[in-house]
Enzyme design. Sequence first.
Site, PDB file in Angstrom:
ATOM      1  N   SER A 220       0.872  -1.314  -0.208  1.00  0.00           N
ATOM      2  CA  SER A 220      -0.157  -0.088   0.166  1.00  0.00           C
ATOM      3  C   SER A 220       0.903   1.156  -0.191  1.00  0.00           C
ATOM      4  CB  SER A 220      -1.093  -0.337   0.947  1.00  0.00           C
ATOM      5  OG  SER A 220      -1.503   1.391   1.416  1.00  0.00           O
ATOM      6  N   THR A 221       0.935   2.577   1.535  1.00  0.00           N
ATOM      7  CA  THR A 221       1.847   3.170   0.549  1.00  0.00           C
ATOM      8  C   THR A 221       2.488   3.263   0.988  1.00  0.00           C
ATOM      9  OG1 THR A 221      -0.294   4.221   2.587  1.00  0.00           O
ATOM     10  CG2 THR A 221       1.864   4.883   2.419  1.00  0.00           C
ATOM     11  N   HIS A 248      -2.806  -0.807  -2.922  1.00  0.00           N
ATOM     12  CA  HIS A 248      -3.840  -0.456  -2.573  1.00  0.00           C
ATOM     13  C   HIS A 248      -3.507   0.962  -3.678  1.00  0.00           C
ATOM     14  CE1 HIS A 248      -4.003  -2.296   1.341  1.00  0.00           C
ATOM     15  NE2 HIS A 248      -5.151  -3.469   0.326  1.00  0.00           N
ATOM     16  N   MET A 341      -0.494   1.247   4.980  1.00  0.00           N
ATOM     17  CA  MET A 341      -1.410   1.303   6.389  1.00  0.00           C
ATOM     18  C   MET A 341      -1.917   0.145   6.806  1.00  0.00           C
ATOM     19  SD  MET A 341      -1.802   5.471   6.224  1.00  0.00           S
ATOM     20  CE  MET A 341      -3.277   5.296   4.958  1.00  0.00           C
ATOM     21  N   ASP A 344      -4.636  -4.946   6.170  1.00  0.00           N
ATOM     22  CA  ASP A 344      -4.622  -5.769   5.423  1.00  0.00           C
ATOM     23  C   ASP A 344      -4.057  -7.252   5.109  1.00  0.00           C
ATOM     24  OD1 ASP A 344      -6.262  -7.032   2.462  1.00  0.00           O
ATOM     25  OD2 ASP A 344      -5.491  -5.161   1.588  1.00  0.00           O
TER      26      ASP A 344
END
Length: 404
Positions: A220-221, A248, A341, A344
């Site tokens: 993600s991030t 993401h 973040m 997940d």
Amino acid sequence: MAFAQQNITTGANPGTDPIRVMVVDDAVVIRGLLTRWLDSDPGLTVVGSHRNGKLAVDDVEKSNPDVVVLDIEMPEMDGMTALPLMLAKKRDLIVIMASTLTRRNAEISFKALSLGASDYVPKPESTSEITTSVDFRRELVDKVKALGTRARRIRGPVRTMRAETNAGRTASQAPAGRLDSARDSFRRTAGAAAPAVAKSSFTIRPYAAVRPRILAIGSSTGGPQALQHVMKDIGTAINDVPVVITQHMPPTFTAILAEHIGKAAMRPAKEGEDGDILQPGHIYVAPGGKHMILEKDGGAVKVRLTNGEPVNFCKPAVDPLFDSVAKIYGSATLGLILTGMGHDGAQGVKTISAGGGSIITQDEATSVVWGMPGAAANTGQCSDVLPLQEIGPKVARVLKGTAR
């Protein structure tokens, strides 16, 4: 907007000053709205609000923000022109680019990441959509808090570590390099020493005895940069296995991400399409706004795209992909959780582990945000917790069956 990140509680620590934020956007309505959202969080305070990049550059030293939310298209000086000028004035500044979901803006956002921006936030197309979008507000606030907190933590421990070393701590226990900021930690830790949390503090499982037949990755991030780094390092080891990735990201961005990953890995890469038959040496990225899972069809394994509800507030989400991979490949699964973040992927890690597969996760020191990899590491089901620069080579050895 279904691609929103998971809501998290990361913010300024109790007893510390709020994270300082600057908002730069040429639209007065948007500028005011973002300012109100950010100021309403007790862990944040807006210290500057500007209509173009020039005003922001001129004010960055005086206002001294921790994080800047920077629009791309503005008069007099746009975001891409302002970005390097702001970073030159404040080396550890966190910059989050804000752009609408167009192909051009997605390309610019990826370029901004390569020039030092930490992340991006996709804006809805119209002012009315921005005003009513709960997901956009959540993603903006969460990213500002997570990245701002990460930057402050990186600045603080350096002094503590130095004091401990002077008090008698051995040189081998101290970090060999310093992470200057969250925005470039994934690049600057190539020569750094051990992770902030030693992997011995986690329960580590042995690698599976069988050679992997698939590599599944969640991120993600900070993921776009980390993915390109890892895939380049893995090299020819993926010639014999397919690679499936959930990052993401919203639509448009995932297509461009696939192109960048393909260039880094020098392998075919694309957004997964419903019905794609997995091929060794090929990379499939979950498209924004859809969950990507795998399905066995006779002797083939196919990509299936589903339009279900967000999982862990994310769509695409890592857990559905990992669950489907484990069901088909069992102990021949190698999973990887990179910076991001939320949590997940943690449930998917447990599923892969229960099926006999292996998991590698990124360590805290080299993660832009240690949410997803931290949650994975703390399941006690991973076979390694490694800094970014060690992940690609280790994955390559595991895929070749030469590391256990």
